[in-house]
Write a protein that holds these residues in place. Sequence first.
Motif, PDB file in Angstrom:
ATOM      1  N   ASN A  91      -2.657   9.758  -6.752  1.00 21.13           N
ATOM      2  CA  ASN A  91      -2.557  10.772  -5.698  1.00 21.13           C
ATOM      3  C   ASN A  91      -1.352  11.692  -5.936  1.00 21.13           C
ATOM      4  O   ASN A  91      -0.951  11.893  -7.075  1.00 21.13           O
ATOM      5  CB  ASN A  91      -2.478  10.071  -4.340  1.00 21.13           C
ATOM      6  CG  ASN A  91      -1.266   9.138  -4.249  1.00 21.13           C
ATOM      7  OD1 ASN A  91      -0.524   8.950  -5.206  1.00 21.13           O
ATOM      8  ND2 ASN A  91      -1.066   8.560  -3.087  1.00 21.13           N
ATOM      9  N   HIS A  92      -0.756  12.194  -4.860  1.00 19.90           N
ATOM     10  CA  HIS A  92       0.399  13.090  -5.011  1.00 19.90           C
ATOM     11  C   HIS A  92       1.668  12.329  -5.403  1.00 19.90           C
ATOM     12  O   HIS A  92       2.653  12.940  -5.770  1.00 19.90           O
ATOM     13  CB  HIS A  92       0.645  13.843  -3.696  1.00 19.90           C
ATOM     14  CG  HIS A  92       0.844  12.901  -2.538  1.00 19.90           C
ATOM     15  ND1 HIS A  92      -0.203  12.246  -1.923  1.00 19.90           N
ATOM     16  CD2 HIS A  92       1.968  12.463  -1.920  1.00 19.90           C
ATOM     17  CE1 HIS A  92       0.278  11.475  -0.967  1.00 19.90           C
ATOM     18  NE2 HIS A  92       1.582  11.574  -0.943  1.00 19.90           N
ATOM     19  N   ARG A  93       1.652  10.980  -5.281  1.00 17.99           N
ATOM     20  CA  ARG A  93       2.858  10.183  -5.550  1.00 17.99           C
ATOM     21  C   ARG A  93       2.592   9.303  -6.773  1.00 17.99           C
ATOM     22  O   ARG A  93       2.686   8.091  -6.713  1.00 17.99           O
ATOM     23  CB  ARG A  93       3.159   9.316  -4.304  1.00 17.99           C
ATOM     24  CG  ARG A  93       4.586   8.780  -4.243  1.00 17.99           C
ATOM     25  CD  ARG A  93       4.803   7.939  -2.982  1.00 17.99           C
ATOM     26  NE  ARG A  93       4.691   8.690  -1.758  1.00 17.99           N
ATOM     27  CZ  ARG A  93       5.595   9.558  -1.302  1.00 17.99           C
ATOM     28  NH1 ARG A  93       6.700   9.762  -1.969  1.00 17.99           N
ATOM     29  NH2 ARG A  93       5.379  10.217  -0.177  1.00 17.99           N
ATOM     30  N   SER A  94       2.258   9.929  -7.897  1.00 21.51           N
ATOM     31  CA  SER A  94       1.688   9.142  -8.996  1.00 21.51           C
ATOM     32  C   SER A  94       2.557   8.943 -10.227  1.00 21.51           C
ATOM     33  O   SER A  94       2.060   8.430 -11.225  1.00 21.51           O
ATOM     34  CB  SER A  94       0.341   9.747  -9.421  1.00 21.51           C
ATOM     35  OG  SER A  94      -0.706   9.073  -8.763  1.00 21.51           O
ATOM     36  N   ASP A 128      -1.688   4.995   2.984  1.00 20.31           N
ATOM     37  CA  ASP A 128      -2.297   4.644   4.278  1.00 20.31           C
ATOM     38  C   ASP A 128      -2.772   5.902   5.003  1.00 20.31           C
ATOM     39  O   ASP A 128      -3.793   5.876   5.693  1.00 20.31           O
ATOM     40  CB  ASP A 128      -1.309   3.867   5.149  1.00 20.31           C
ATOM     41  CG  ASP A 128       0.057   4.531   5.229  1.00 20.31           C
ATOM     42  OD1 ASP A 128       0.778   4.504   4.214  1.00 20.31           O
ATOM     43  OD2 ASP A 128       0.387   5.089   6.293  1.00 20.31           O
ATOM     44  N   GLY A 129      -2.047   7.026   4.824  1.00 20.54           N
ATOM     45  CA  GLY A 129      -2.488   8.282   5.450  1.00 20.54           C
ATOM     46  C   GLY A 129      -3.833   8.704   4.869  1.00 20.54           C
ATOM     47  O   GLY A 129      -4.786   8.975   5.605  1.00 20.54           O
ATOM     48  N   ALA A 130      -3.925   8.722   3.548  1.00 20.40           N
ATOM     49  CA  ALA A 130      -5.177   9.108   2.880  1.00 20.40           C
ATOM     50  C   ALA A 130      -6.321   8.182   3.266  1.00 20.40           C
ATOM     51  O   ALA A 130      -7.475   8.610   3.357  1.00 20.40           O
ATOM     52  CB  ALA A 130      -4.977   9.094   1.368  1.00 20.40           C
ATOM     53  N   SER A 131      -5.993   6.915   3.513  1.00 26.57           N
ATOM     54  CA  SER A 131      -7.054   5.941   3.815  1.00 26.57           C
ATOM     55  C   SER A 131      -7.763   6.261   5.130  1.00 26.57           C
ATOM     56  O   SER A 131      -8.805   5.696   5.434  1.00 26.57           O
ATOM     57  CB  SER A 131      -6.490   4.518   3.860  1.00 26.57           C
ATOM     58  OG  SER A 131      -5.783   4.316   5.068  1.00 26.57           O
ATOM     59  N   ASN A 135       0.324   0.935   1.534  1.00 24.01           N
ATOM     60  CA  ASN A 135       0.669   1.152   2.930  1.00 24.01           C
ATOM     61  C   ASN A 135       2.190   1.134   3.093  1.00 24.01           C
ATOM     62  O   ASN A 135       2.789   0.081   3.281  1.00 24.01           O
ATOM     63  CB  ASN A 135      -0.008   0.096   3.812  1.00 24.01           C
ATOM     64  CG  ASN A 135       0.137   0.423   5.288  1.00 24.01           C
ATOM     65  OD1 ASN A 135       1.002   1.219   5.678  1.00 24.01           O
ATOM     66  ND2 ASN A 135      -0.685  -0.179   6.122  1.00 24.01           N
ATOM     67  N   ASN A 136       2.780   2.347   3.015  1.00 20.52           N
ATOM     68  CA  ASN A 136       4.245   2.448   3.209  1.00 20.52           C
ATOM     69  C   ASN A 136       4.553   2.844   4.657  1.00 20.52           C
ATOM     70  O   ASN A 136       5.642   3.259   4.978  1.00 20.52           O
ATOM     71  CB  ASN A 136       4.883   3.412   2.194  1.00 20.52           C
ATOM     72  CG  ASN A 136       4.335   4.828   2.312  1.00 20.52           C
ATOM     73  OD1 ASN A 136       3.788   5.221   3.335  1.00 20.52           O
ATOM     74  ND2 ASN A 136       4.484   5.613   1.259  1.00 20.52           N
ATOM     75  N   ARG A 137       3.540   2.744   5.504  1.00 18.52           N
ATOM     76  CA  ARG A 137       3.650   2.873   6.975  1.00 18.52           C
ATOM     77  C   ARG A 137       3.814   4.294   7.482  1.00 18.52           C
ATOM     78  O   ARG A 137       3.921   4.510   8.687  1.00 18.52           O
ATOM     79  CB  ARG A 137       4.789   1.986   7.530  1.00 18.52           C
ATOM     80  CG  ARG A 137       4.578   0.509   7.179  1.00 18.52           C
ATOM     81  CD  ARG A 137       5.908  -0.199   6.954  1.00 18.52           C
ATOM     82  NE  ARG A 137       5.795  -1.218   5.899  1.00 18.52           N
ATOM     83  CZ  ARG A 137       5.673  -2.511   6.122  1.00 18.52           C
ATOM     84  NH1 ARG A 137       5.655  -2.963   7.336  1.00 18.52           N
ATOM     85  NH2 ARG A 137       5.560  -3.358   5.123  1.00 18.52           N
TER      86      ARG A 137
END
Length: 323
Positions: free
Chosen positions: A67-70, A148-151, A176-178
């Motif tokens: 994703n964007h954090r890859s 978790d947002g994308a999910s 899931n970094n909350r």
Amino acid sequence: MSGTALDTKTLIKAYERMLFLRVAQQELVKLYMEKKIFSMVHFYIGQEAVAVGVCDALQLSDKVLGNHRSHGHYLAKGGSFRRLVCELLGRSNGSAHGKGGSMHMIDKSVNFIGSTPLLGSVAPIAAGVAFEQKYNGRNAITAAFYGDGASEEGVVYETYNLAALYKLPLLLVIENNRFSINSKLKDRRSARYNLKTIVEGFGLRYERADGNDYHDVHSKAQALVQEIRAKKEPAVLECMTYRHMAHSTPLTEESYRDEDTLEHRLKNDSLKRISNQLIEHGISEKKLSAIEDSTRASILKDIGFALTSPFPVKRALYTDMYV
Ligand SMILES: Cc1ncc(C[n+]2csc(CCOP(=O)(O)OP(=O)(O)O)c2C)c(N)n1
């Protein structure tokens, strides 16, 4: 923690791989602060046990998308740091020839198929990649990383449905970094939201791992990967973790956090945990800092190479295009 205890050799290898991701990110932060990186950057510091734990369960022929954090996913799959840093500095020998930036990591030579910053879009794309693997009878699987947002994106639920229907060799890894930017889980989901029920209701397997613990992530990923490979059935692995930095910039904004204070995050930090385990295995702190020194030296060498690498020539604007 699950699975049998890890031997010292395996732990050291995992530590070295996680440390590489951590130090690489720390050095990238410095380049960012010096305004040498032009693209938007989302640092992966804190989540290293997830990328390394999952990718250590895969083979080279397995495919990974992110994703964007890859940065972490790319490096953990075997991507070259030299090509990554060249990409971030916009240089022509970057992984996307300096034209993609941080959010478009790709390296087909290690089967890192790409990262896509449009939230959730990685799930159906990964399902397509897994469909090809099944259709052509390959003994390989696809893993996709997203947050978790994308999910919570609709397209992810549609992917669960089709992946289960077509029995795709697909591992969906939710980090899931909350937080989705600064928005907390409890502000985005009903108190009764239950991912296990949702995922299993669609017909996929679900596991939850402590994403700050290499051993827990790795042993659960390995068990799922074996099942996926053997039965060609999809699964979701949710890893509970922390990102130490802010979503992107400003890098150290902390005001939106409550229970996951800096102190709490550092206490539960994945690298601290694995280095403590190594000390329990009799590895000295001196040896650990020697590993860190040589890791940093190799990273700085690649950064030096990148800083003196050429920018793309103007006519490169017309290559790698679909038109
Ligand atoms: C469809 C879509 N909506 C909104 C955004 C803006 N956006 C970028 S990252 C992000 C939060 C992502 O959170 P999560 O998926 O949990 O990943 P994390 O950043 O925590 O790693 C948002 C809302 C986007 N990129 N795509």
